[in-house]
Design an enzyme around this catalytic site. Structure first.
Site, mmCIF file in Angstrom:
data_model
loop_
_atom_site.group_PDB
_atom_site.id
_atom_site.type_symbol
_atom_site.label_atom_id
_atom_site.label_comp_id
_atom_site.label_asym_id
_atom_site.label_seq_id
_atom_site.Cartn_x
_atom_site.Cartn_y
_atom_site.Cartn_z
ATOM 1 N N GLU A 441 0.865 -1.179 0.000
ATOM 2 C CA GLU A 441 0.000 0.000 0.000
ATOM 3 C C GLU A 441 0.902 1.229 0.000
ATOM 4 O OE1 GLU A 441 -4.212 -1.182 2.156
ATOM 5 O OE2 GLU A 441 -2.475 -0.796 3.451
ATOM 6 N N ASN A 479 -6.608 -2.910 6.004
ATOM 7 C CA ASN A 479 -6.996 -3.097 7.406
ATOM 8 C C ASN A 479 -8.353 -2.478 7.704
ATOM 9 O OD1 ASN A 479 -4.827 -4.663 8.083
ATOM 10 N ND2 ASN A 479 -3.533 -2.915 8.621
#
Ligand code: T1G
Length: 658
Positions: A441, A479
């Protein structure tokens, strides 16, 4: 020069027709290419002073396969099998000059030729199973005739690439030419004139023992959980020894067309194009990446040592930093351990290991980072520690050097704000183990400069990572979506389901592990600590499930602790009646009335929760496209690629558009 179509042309040299496919960017076998190829072969056969033919690709790619963009429509004539029959049955010799990647239908073109010569950099594969299909133009029938059934099963059911050297050793190609490939192929074609041509389809399949075939099938299918195409590939390659060529070819084609329109193929095509789209980041057109040769990594623990290892694999010089000599030595040991494992697996050789260690320095002096072009921190995920570190780094590294944080949950804007140049800060969120996991990411902070982001993407590509750009939000893409998944899974516990039922439902859907098994594997303490941190600010009206808190208070912190949502006698996951009792007690304590919950409801609710969170990320502008979210969940959280990702699955669940 003869133009056989817009993308296929021919030139005659020494009475040999050199047929060149020129269809940027990857010489895919579009309808125009197929028409041109068929016309070229017909021309070669019919032209008196043409004694042989050579097929090759323009540029650095031979043929990248069928044109995947054409898969949405019924195949247009001439279909590839027709073209390949013309090549294989030609009276005059046809030689394939494999100048680069020969993939899918591209390799099938070469297999239909009477001889194959490859350049040393060529790569050969039948990767169709990665698109949820099987080779549809003879690959499953011609390849086993050249290399035997076990080797063909390995290549076709896994879709893996064989470099030219291996292709020669297997017998796919007849020769490797490091000089002028076209000239060599023309000479080869001339040498075949008047000889009996070796037509792959006419070669008998070499006998192989059932054990060898079963072993190859078992190995190839071990990693194909829930996928149809690899199983069908094995069935068809086996069939090559059981049915006449033409009959098995027809069965291959029938199977190919059926799979082509399947849900799994649609999902995997979505993933293929999603990966290409992810590389296109809005607002970076004119941004030029900075030159990165030396990378500093602060913190050589589990994540840091993995990051160092993939930086060394990518050819960077690396300076690893730990506060003490002992920690630096341990860090170096950890990295050497990862390199040893790569050596044992044959991924690198001894020279490769030595070269990597030569480019590594593990030290305690932060000052040595003044030589770094990019510094990545992988220290404990605590805001005070990270901001203090960035303040120090800001005073050490060169003004044009880039600072990156590997934080999973903290606010990188707050970390950047600790420096005098926040525009040179971004997030690079690796996934554990960092030397294995492909996902990265790349977090664009509020002040990150475009060329700094472009540099992060370029470094990610060189690290062979799949970079997904995202904005700043707690937990970034993965997440945050995973937290929504966890939240809904816990709601299901209160509503009447149990961990083992929920996990079984998601494993049946295609996940390698259900949510509660994953929670145990990752450890329950981090999420517990975060829940406790958030308790003071949590919305009192929001539904909150306290079962996990009670679990942790009893020391059930997961697999590492020997018990969590499950217990682990001999390391094996087992249902724990004490957990069931705890769940029932918490329900009773809240006066909840439970009901029977079906597996379908479990799947539907968990997928919907992920898609809803994904929708929120899109509307907040944290992520550019839904398919980026799919790539994150597939490459970072075990979501099955053959389902396309939670956003794609949610779209599919809506049914066909009007
Ligand atoms: N069809 C259509 N477009 C393709 C394509 C293909 N086969 N391959 C690549 N592209 C596009 C891609 O979307 C991108 O577009 C651009 O080309 C550059 O790609 C009958 C049925 C060849 C190794 O599975 O593995 O044959 O984003 O960024 O990194 O049995 O592309 O620029 O608009 O990936 O240099 C089997 C798929 C098909 C190979 C080059 N073939 N391609 O990698 O460039 S099924 C494959 C690749 C088949 C037969 C069956 C890679 C590459 P855009 P890229 P790259």
């Amino acid at each position: 020069m003869i133009a056989f179509s817009d993308t296929v042309r021919g030139t005659v040299s020494n009475n040999v027709l050199l047929i060149e496919i020129d269809h940027a960017p990857v010489n895919a076998l579009s309808t125009d290419v197929r028409r041109g190829l068929l016309a070229a072969v017909a021309h070669g056969e019919a032209t008196g002073d043409v004694v042989a033919m050579v097929v090759t690709g323009a540029g650095t790619i031979f043929i990248g396969g069928a044109d995947i963009r054409e898969f949405g429509a019924p195949p247009a004539e001439p279909v590839l099998p027709t073209v390949l029959a013309a090549i294989e049955d030609a009276r005059k010799p046809v030689v394939a000059a494999i100048n680069g990647a020969a993939l899918g239908g591209g390799l099938e073109v070469a297999l239909a030729a009477h001889r194959r010569i490859a350049g040393p950099a060529a790569g050969l594969a039948l990767p169709e199973v990665k698109l949820g299909i099987i080779p549809g133009a003879g690959g499953t029938q011609r390849l086993p005739r050249l290399i035997g059934i076990p080797a063909a099963i390995d290549l076709i059911a896994t879709g893996r690439m064989a470099p030219a050297s291996e292709a020669l050793q297997l017998g796919i190609v007849d020769r490797i030419e490091s000089g002028d490939l076209r000239a060599a192929a023309i000479a080869e074609a001339r040498s075949l004139v008047g000889t009996s041509l070796r037509r792959s389809g006419a070669i008998d399949v070499a006998p192989a023992t059932a054990e060898a075939i079963d072993a190859a099938a078992g190995k190839a299918l071990a990693r194909a959980r829930g996928q149809t195409a690899p199983r069908e590939a094995v069935r068809l390659v086996r069939l090559s020894a059981e049915r006449p060529f033409a009959e098995a070819l027809a069965e291959e084609r029938r199977t190919f067309l059926a799979l082509r329109d399947s849900e799994q193929a649609a999902a995997l095509r979505h993933v293929f194009f999603a990966e290409r789209a992810a590389a296109k980041v809005p607002g970076l057109d004119d941004a030029r990446p900075r030159k990165i040769e030396t990378i500093g990594v602060v913190g050589l623990g589990l994540m840091g040592s993995g990051i160092v290892t993939c930086a060394l694999d990518a050819g960077y010089a690396v300076i690893g930093i730990e506060p003490t000599e002992d920690a630096a030595a341990k860090g170096r040991e950890r990295i050497e351990g990862l390199l040893d494992r790569a050596l044992q697996s044959g991924r690198i050789d001894a020279a490769g290991k030595a070269d990597r260690l030569r480019r590594l320095t593990a030290r305690t002096e932060m000052q040595s980072l003044d030589a770094a072009d990019l510094v990545i921190e992988a220290v404990f995920d605590d805001l005070a520690i990270k901001t203090e570190l960035f303040l120090r780094l800001d005073g050490i590294v060169r003004p044009d050097a880039i600072l990156a944080t590997n934080t999973s949950y903290l606010d990188p804007d707050a970390i950047a704000a600790a420096t005098a140049r926040p525009e040179r800060v971004l997030g690079l969120h690796f996934f554990s183990p960092a030397n294995v996991m492909r996902l990265l990411e790349v977090v664009r902070c509020a002040r990150t400069a475009p060329d700094v982001l472009a540099t992060g993407l370029a470094v990610a590509k060189r690290l062979r990572k799949l970079p997904i750009v995202c904005g700043v939000t707690e937990g970034f893409i993965g997440n945050r979506v995973f937290s929504a998944y966890r939240r809904e899974a816990e709601f299901l516990l209160e509503d009447g389901a149990l961990p083992q039922q929920i996990d079984a439902a998601m494993e049946a859907y295609g996940l390698a592990m259900g949510p509660f098994a994953v929670f145990d594997l990752a450890g329950l303490e981090i999420a517990w600590a975060r829940r406790k941190r958030q308790a003071a600010t949590r919305d009192p009206n929001a539904r909150y499930v306290d079962i996990a808190d009670h679990l942790c208070e009893t020391g059930r912190l997961g697999m590492k602790a020997g018990r969590g949502w499950y217990r682990y006698p001999d390391g094996k996951r087992a249902v724990d009646p004490e957990v069931t009792a705890l769940i029932e007690r918490r329900r009773a304590a809240k006066g909840l009335v439970t009901r029977t919950i079906s597996d379908d409801e479990i799947r539907q609710r968990l997928l919907a929760a992920m898609a809803a969170e994904g929708g929120a990320l899109l509307s907040e502008g944290i992520v550019a496209r839904a398919s980026d979210i799919d790539l994150v969940m597939i490459n970072g959280y075990g979501f099955p690629a053959h389902k396309g990702g939670p956003m794609f699955a949610a779209e599919q669940a809506k049914g066909p558009r009007a």
